[in-house]
Design a protein around this motif. Structure first.
Motif, PDB file in Angstrom:
ATOM      1  N   THR A 239      38.289  45.317  47.416  1.00 55.29           N
ATOM      2  CA  THR A 239      39.660  44.865  47.659  1.00 55.29           C
ATOM      3  C   THR A 239      40.255  44.307  46.370  1.00 55.29           C
ATOM      4  OG1 THR A 239      38.888  42.676  48.357  1.00 55.29           O
ATOM      5  CG2 THR A 239      39.202  44.345  50.086  1.00 55.29           C
ATOM      6  N   LEU A 240      41.567  44.173  46.352  1.00 50.69           N
ATOM      7  CA  LEU A 240      42.275  43.679  45.174  1.00 50.69           C
ATOM      8  C   LEU A 240      42.679  42.231  45.413  1.00 50.69           C
ATOM      9  CD1 LEU A 240      44.552  46.810  44.649  1.00 50.69           C
ATOM     10  CD2 LEU A 240      42.355  46.309  43.531  1.00 50.69           C
TER      11      LEU A 240
ATOM     12  N   THR B 160      44.512  38.572  44.844  1.00 52.59           N
ATOM     13  CA  THR B 160      45.634  37.836  44.256  1.00 52.59           C
ATOM     14  C   THR B 160      45.232  36.372  44.352  1.00 52.59           C
ATOM     15  OG1 THR B 160      47.232  39.478  45.018  1.00 52.59           O
ATOM     16  CG2 THR B 160      48.101  37.338  44.335  1.00 52.59           C
TER      17      THR B 160
ATOM     18  N   ASP C  35      47.403  44.206  43.508  1.00 52.81           N
ATOM     19  CA  ASP C  35      47.948  44.410  44.861  1.00 52.81           C
ATOM     20  C   ASP C  35      49.475  44.350  44.816  1.00 52.81           C
ATOM     21  OD1 ASP C  35      48.476  44.610  47.524  1.00 52.81           O
ATOM     22  OD2 ASP C  35      47.405  42.786  48.130  1.00 52.81           O
TER      23      ASP C  35
ATOM     24  N   HIS D 259      43.270  38.869  49.733  1.00 57.02           N
ATOM     25  CA  HIS D 259      42.753  40.175  49.337  1.00 57.02           C
ATOM     26  C   HIS D 259      43.487  41.310  50.041  1.00 57.02           C
ATOM     27  CE1 HIS D 259      39.231  38.583  47.130  1.00 57.02           C
ATOM     28  NE2 HIS D 259      39.373  37.565  47.974  1.00 57.02           N
ATOM     29  N   SER D 260      43.664  42.390  49.309  1.00 57.74           N
ATOM     30  CA  SER D 260      44.321  43.588  49.836  1.00 57.74           C
ATOM     31  C   SER D 260      43.415  44.291  50.828  1.00 57.74           C
ATOM     32  CB  SER D 260      44.641  44.542  48.686  1.00 57.74           C
ATOM     33  OG  SER D 260      43.431  45.141  48.203  1.00 57.74           O
TER      34      SER D 260
ATOM     35  N   VAL E 147      43.966  51.769  50.825  1.00 58.36           N
ATOM     36  CA  VAL E 147      45.117  51.797  49.913  1.00 58.36           C
ATOM     37  C   VAL E 147      45.371  53.230  49.444  1.00 58.36           C
ATOM     38  CG1 VAL E 147      45.989  51.030  47.668  1.00 58.36           C
ATOM     39  CG2 VAL E 147      44.797  49.409  49.170  1.00 58.36           C
TER      40      VAL E 147
END
Length: 367
Positions: free
Chosen positions: A139-140, A142, A159, A290-291, A297
């Motif tokens: 996950t990405l 932030t 993200d 988290h994305s 995605v």
């Protein structure tokens, strides 16, 4: 006093008689306007629009081939390709390649090694690179970092599908929410009695031009947003996201402003102007969201042909391969990824990662 008592008794008696009459009227024992009987027919239920009704269950229109079906040969397929290419509706030149998926044998072709404008089919290359170079389940992040006693750094991890409010675990675009991040940060800041901070946005993950110069000016910040390490709703200027509406010119700063509002709603005011700055090495993390996983995605970007997210995925591939998070590096990284998958990239020209830019060329053999 006696006269007053008589009046009170008379009023009470009148009220009692009136109440009794109204009760009888309601039950239709005596004539009157009051009734308990329903005066109208029960209204019909609100109609359901036809467009909202479930459609038919998808079904195969062709049956499976029998086990003794003949193996297709070039003698069978080449005439079909020639007929297709000769059709005036195909235009003056058409690239065709028919390959046996089991053997890899070419069964029919036309200009198979000639470069054509790929448009959004180019996203296939970027998507394949993302799913083979990146961890599909990753996950990405932030994050928000605290430096000193009152400096917050909003750090983008790639993200561009953040929600301005709370995140929704059932969504891909909007999985992580800035309001959730602000809740974490405010809890850490206010525990000491502090109610104000300075806010910086760290979008240093990517560098260089944010949109390929090959994209016409009228399509920039509309059909593709500036590639940024963080953004709300793919930088759309409207909610919900619409791919054809204008995108905010500075996605990272737009996200930081939304984060500042979320902090204020939780009792923490941002003082002064929000500015860009790299996060100090001494800062500590006080919040993270988290994305959706990379696989989700990527699927989202491929399914709706999202230009911006495709560009972001390309930059993430470059970073994973040890390159800068730039457009130029991402083009090289995607080509290298395809070569690693045994795709001969000879003759390929890429000017961006989404196919929106003018000048990319791919022959049918690459696709």
């Amino acid at each position: 006093m006696k006269q007053s008592g008589k009046i009170t008794v008379a009023v009470a008696a009148f009220a009692l008689l009136l109440g009794g009459y109204l009760t009888a009227d309601a039950h239709d024992v005596v004539p009157g306007l009051v009734t308990l009987a329903p005066p109208y027919v029960q209204p019909a239920p609100f109609p359901v629009p036809p467009g909202a009704m479930p459609g038919p269950v998808p079904a195969y229109t062709l049956s499976d081939l029998p086990s003794d079906a003949p193996i297709p040969s070039p003698d069978d397929v080449e005439p079909l390709v020639a007929s297709l290419v000769a059709d005036a509706r195909m235009g003056p030149h058409s690239g065709v390649l028919v390959v046996d998926a089991l053997t890899g044998e070419t069964l029919g072709s036309n200009l198979a090694t000639t470069g054509f404008t790929p448009a959004s089919t180019q996203k296939i290359l970027t998507g394949a690179a993302a799913l083979t170079v990146l961890d599909p389940e990753a996950t990405l992040p932030t994050t928000v970092m605290l430096s000193g006693s009152g400096d917050l750094y909003l750090v983008g991890g790639g993200d561009m599908m953040l929600a301005a409010g709370e995140g929704n675990p059932d969504l891909v675009n909007g999985r992580a929410g800035l309001a959730d991040l602000a809740e974490q940060a405010a809890g850490q800041v206010t525990v000491t009695g502090q109610t104000s901070v300075r806010l910086f946005v760290d979008d240093t993950l990517f560098e260089g031009p944010t949109i390929s110069a090959a994209v016409p000016p009228g399509e920039q910040n509309r059909f593709v947003a500036a590639a940024s390490s963080l953004a709300v709703g793919i930088a759309s200027s409207t909610a919900p996201t619409d791919q054809s509406t204008p995108r905010v010119p500075d996605p990272a700063m737009h996200a930081a402003q939304a984060f500042a509002r979320a902090l204020a709603d939780r009792g923490v005011q941002v003082t002064g102007q929000i500015t860009r700055a790299a996060t100090p090495s001494t800062a500590r993390e006080i919040g993270a969201v988290h994305s959706a996983p990379i696989i989700d995605v990527t699927e989202h970007a491929m399914a709706i042909s999202e230009n911006t997210i495709t560009e972001v995925l390309g930059r993430l591939v470059a970073i994973e391969k040890g390159m800068p998070g730039s457009l130029e590096a991402s083009l090289t990284a995607v080509k290298q990824s395809m070569t690693a998958l045994d795709v001969d990239m000879t003759g390929a020209t890429l000017v961006d990662l989404s196919g929106l830019g003018r000048g990319s060329a791919l022959p049918p053999t690459h696709l």
